[in-house]
Design an enzyme around this catalytic site. Structure first.
Site, PDB file in Angstrom:
ATOM      1  N   THR A  43       0.839  -1.188   0.000  1.00  0.00           N
ATOM      2  CA  THR A  43       0.000   0.000   0.000  1.00  0.00           C
ATOM      3  C   THR A  43       0.879   1.245   0.000  1.00  0.00           C
ATOM      4  O   THR A  43       2.102   1.148  -0.152  1.00  0.00           O
ATOM      5  CB  THR A  43      -1.044  -0.057   1.152  1.00  0.00           C
ATOM      6  N   LYS A  47       3.407   1.313  -3.585  1.00  0.00           N
ATOM      7  CA  LYS A  47       2.877   0.812  -4.863  1.00  0.00           C
ATOM      8  C   LYS A  47       3.670   1.285  -6.074  1.00  0.00           C
ATOM      9  O   LYS A  47       3.807   0.562  -7.045  1.00  0.00           O
ATOM     10  CB  LYS A  47       1.421   1.264  -5.032  1.00  0.00           C
ATOM     11  N   ASP A  83      -6.088  -3.026  -8.251  1.00  0.00           N
ATOM     12  CA  ASP A  83      -6.886  -1.869  -7.818  1.00  0.00           C
ATOM     13  C   ASP A  83      -7.811  -1.342  -8.915  1.00  0.00           C
ATOM     14  O   ASP A  83      -8.965  -0.996  -8.647  1.00  0.00           O
ATOM     15  CB  ASP A  83      -5.970  -0.705  -7.410  1.00  0.00           C
ATOM     16  N   GLY A 108      -9.687  14.466  -6.915  1.00  0.00           N
ATOM     17  CA  GLY A 108      -8.409  13.879  -6.496  1.00  0.00           C
ATOM     18  C   GLY A 108      -7.549  13.485  -7.680  1.00  0.00           C
ATOM     19  O   GLY A 108      -8.053  12.933  -8.656  1.00  0.00           O
ATOM     20  N   ALA A 109      -6.262  13.794  -7.573  1.00  0.00           N
ATOM     21  CA  ALA A 109      -5.325  13.471  -8.649  1.00  0.00           C
ATOM     22  C   ALA A 109      -4.020  12.923  -8.068  1.00  0.00           C
ATOM     23  O   ALA A 109      -2.942  13.139  -8.613  1.00  0.00           O
ATOM     24  CB  ALA A 109      -5.076  14.696  -9.519  1.00  0.00           C
ATOM     25  N   GLY A 111      -2.304   9.168  -6.364  1.00  0.00           N
ATOM     26  CA  GLY A 111      -2.164   7.827  -6.935  1.00  0.00           C
ATOM     27  C   GLY A 111      -3.514   7.194  -7.257  1.00  0.00           C
ATOM     28  O   GLY A 111      -3.737   6.683  -8.363  1.00  0.00           O
ATOM     29  N   ASN A 132      -8.820  18.911  -8.480  1.00  0.00           N
ATOM     30  CA  ASN A 132      -7.829  18.597  -7.455  1.00  0.00           C
ATOM     31  C   ASN A 132      -7.360  19.881  -6.782  1.00  0.00           C
ATOM     32  O   ASN A 132      -7.325  20.934  -7.399  1.00  0.00           O
ATOM     33  CB  ASN A 132      -6.632  17.873  -8.085  1.00  0.00           C
ATOM     34  N   ARG A 133      -7.009  19.762  -5.496  1.00  0.00           N
ATOM     35  CA  ARG A 133      -6.500  20.928  -4.757  1.00  0.00           C
ATOM     36  C   ARG A 133      -5.311  21.546  -5.497  1.00  0.00           C
ATOM     37  O   ARG A 133      -5.200  22.754  -5.608  1.00  0.00           O
ATOM     38  CB  ARG A 133      -6.070  20.465  -3.358  1.00  0.00           C
ATOM     39  N   THR A 134      -4.441  20.685  -6.016  1.00  0.00           N
ATOM     40  CA  THR A 134      -3.304  21.145  -6.821  1.00  0.00           C
ATOM     41  C   THR A 134      -3.658  20.898  -8.287  1.00  0.00           C
ATOM     42  O   THR A 134      -3.507  19.780  -8.789  1.00  0.00           O
ATOM     43  CB  THR A 134      -2.029  20.341  -6.451  1.00  0.00           C
ATOM     44  N   GLY A 221     -16.023   2.912  -0.193  1.00  0.00           N
ATOM     45  CA  GLY A 221     -14.986   2.128  -0.855  1.00  0.00           C
ATOM     46  C   GLY A 221     -14.802   0.693  -0.379  1.00  0.00           C
ATOM     47  O   GLY A 221     -13.843   0.034  -0.785  1.00  0.00           O
TER      48      GLY A 221
HETATM   49  P1  ATR Z   1      -3.569   8.245  -2.751  1.00  0.00           P
HETATM   50  O1  ATR Z   1      -2.547   7.220  -3.149  1.00  0.00           O
HETATM   51  O2  ATR Z   1      -4.502   7.779  -1.683  1.00  0.00           O
HETATM   52  O3  ATR Z   1      -4.259   8.836  -3.927  1.00  0.00           O
HETATM   53  P2  ATR Z   1      -1.991  10.672  -2.607  1.00  0.00           P
HETATM   54  O4  ATR Z   1      -1.289  10.303  -3.866  1.00  0.00           O
HETATM   55  O5  ATR Z   1      -1.215  11.270  -1.483  1.00  0.00           O
HETATM   56  O6  ATR Z   1      -2.737   9.399  -1.988  1.00  0.00           O
HETATM   57  O7  ATR Z   1      -3.207  11.654  -3.010  1.00  0.00           O
HETATM   58  C1  ATR Z   1      -4.006  12.292  -2.070  1.00  0.00           C
HETATM   59  C2  ATR Z   1      -5.084  13.078  -2.791  1.00  0.00           C
HETATM   60  O8  ATR Z   1      -5.929  13.720  -1.823  1.00  0.00           O
HETATM   61  C3  ATR Z   1      -4.564  14.196  -3.677  1.00  0.00           C
HETATM   62  O9  ATR Z   1      -5.471  14.409  -4.731  1.00  0.00           O
HETATM   63  C4  ATR Z   1      -4.558  15.378  -2.703  1.00  0.00           C
HETATM   64  O10 ATR Z   1      -4.568  16.653  -3.314  1.00  0.00           O
HETATM   65  P3  ATR Z   1      -3.149  17.331  -3.764  1.00  0.00           P
HETATM   66  O11 ATR Z   1      -2.778  16.656  -5.044  1.00  0.00           O
HETATM   67  O12 ATR Z   1      -3.473  18.766  -3.917  1.00  0.00           O
HETATM   68  O13 ATR Z   1      -2.193  17.060  -2.637  1.00  0.00           O
HETATM   69  C5  ATR Z   1      -5.861  15.136  -1.982  1.00  0.00           C
HETATM   70  N1  ATR Z   1      -5.900  15.787  -0.678  1.00  0.00           N
HETATM   71  C6  ATR Z   1      -5.246  15.414   0.437  1.00  0.00           C
HETATM   72  N2  ATR Z   1      -5.522  16.248   1.464  1.00  0.00           N
HETATM   73  C7  ATR Z   1      -6.383  17.175   0.975  1.00  0.00           C
HETATM   74  C8  ATR Z   1      -7.048  18.316   1.524  1.00  0.00           C
HETATM   75  N3  ATR Z   1      -6.883  18.669   2.803  1.00  0.00           N
HETATM   76  N4  ATR Z   1      -7.871  19.027   0.717  1.00  0.00           N
HETATM   77  C9  ATR Z   1      -8.054  18.688  -0.565  1.00  0.00           C
HETATM   78  N5  ATR Z   1      -7.455  17.633  -1.148  1.00  0.00           N
HETATM   79  C10 ATR Z   1      -6.637  16.887  -0.395  1.00  0.00           C
END
Ligand code: ATR
Length: 258
Positions: A43, A47, A83, A108-109, A111, A132-134, A221
């Site tokens: 995990t 990965k 997955d 979300g963007a 992994g 996505n936030r970013t 999920g």
């Molecule tokens: P995973 O493998 O579970 O996808 P990850 O690659 O760390 O884990 O991705 C986390 C996701 O949650 C990302 O889309 C992240 O946004 P950023 O790309 O901007 O970091 C999002 N995320 C995590 N915390 C967040 C928050 N407080 N508000 C909004 N988005 C969040």
């Protein structure tokens, strides 16, 4: 779920959890192989790191660029990804969604978001909105989809009209007091028919709560967790996974249901 499945099939196998520092991942994989393990699940954050540590990659790991399941074979460690298929299997089973031609808002963007976006595109959804936030990370995935899947219309940002599905692949919601990842000032949840949250603990995130209140079909999920595990079980044992037994064990262990 794995231990329950082993017991149900009368296999003298055990599934155990180990916390491994990423810097020790290569040694941990080699050690597991040396000790005669049948395989591993990996995990976050392993990965992606494991891709370069495999002796061979199954096409699933090749395609999605991540390994969540390792099978030790005579030739060495073979990496798989269970997955991606689990996402669509759960969407179909738990929300009765037809993905082909669907309009999807994906939050979300990271992994999980990347795998979901590419998998949905490969299932020929009609429109994909990535938020996505970013934003640059969503842009990058959008670019990849435009190259690989010409028929899918992909946009970074919120949709202007209703969608069939909102899919949360962010980690926002894991903590009990987390806000919803959906900015309801930009897109109201009642513009979606169905809402899926990859988070399964807590069972009902703020997003799912507001989706339920708005009358959307909802699922968390747990189904994804089940299906990626069942597929891994089949890779290791070569036997059909007893999915009902595994689901029941999950519900019992995750939620304390009898
Ligand atoms: P995973 O493998 O579970 O996808 P990850 O690659 O760390 O884990 O991705 C986390 C996701 O949650 C990302 O889309 C992240 O946004 P950023 O790309 O901007 O970091 C999002 N995320 C995590 N915390 C967040 C928050 N407080 N508000 C909004 N988005 C969040």
């Amino acid at each position: 779920m794995h231990n329950a499945a082993f017991a149900a099939l009368g296999l003298n196998w055990r599934y155990l959890a180990f916390e491994v520092d990423p810097k020790n991942l290569r040694a941990a994989i080699a050690g597991a192989q040396a000790m005669g393990f049948a395989g591993l699940n990996l995990t976050v954050p392993h990965k992606l790191l494991a891709v370069d540590m495999m002796d061979a990659l199954d096409e699933s790991a090749e395609k999605w660029g991540a390994v969540n399941t390792v099978h030790f074979q005579a030739a060495g460690a073979v990496g798989y990804n269970t997955d991606a298929d689990a996402i669509t299997q759960s969407l179909r089973e738990d929300l009765q969604l037809e993905l082909r031609g669907a309009k999807v808002l994906l939050l979300g963007a990271g992994g999980a978001g990347r795998t979901a976006a590419l998998k949905l595109a490969s299932e020929k959804v009609a429109e994909l909105f990535l938020v996505n936030r970013t934003p640059s990370k969503a842009e990058e995935i959008a670019g990849e989809i435009k190259k690989q899947f010409r028929s899918v219309s992909v946009t970074v940002g919120y949709p202007k009209a209703g969608v069939d599905l909102i899919l949360n692949a962010t980690s926002l919601g894991l903590k009990h007091d987390d806000a919803s990842p959906l900015d309801e000032a930009r897109f109201s949840v009642n513009q979606a028919h169905a809402v899926y949250d990859m988070i399964y603990r807590p069972a009902e995130t703020a997003l799912l709560k507001s989706a339920k209140a708005a009358g959307c079909r909802t699922a968390n999920g747990l189904g994804m967790l089940l299906h990626q595990g069942a597929k891994a079980f089949e890779i290791w044992t070569g036997q059909p996974a007893p999915r009902d037994v595994m689901r029941q064990a999950l519900e019992q262990n995750v939620y304390g249901h009898k």
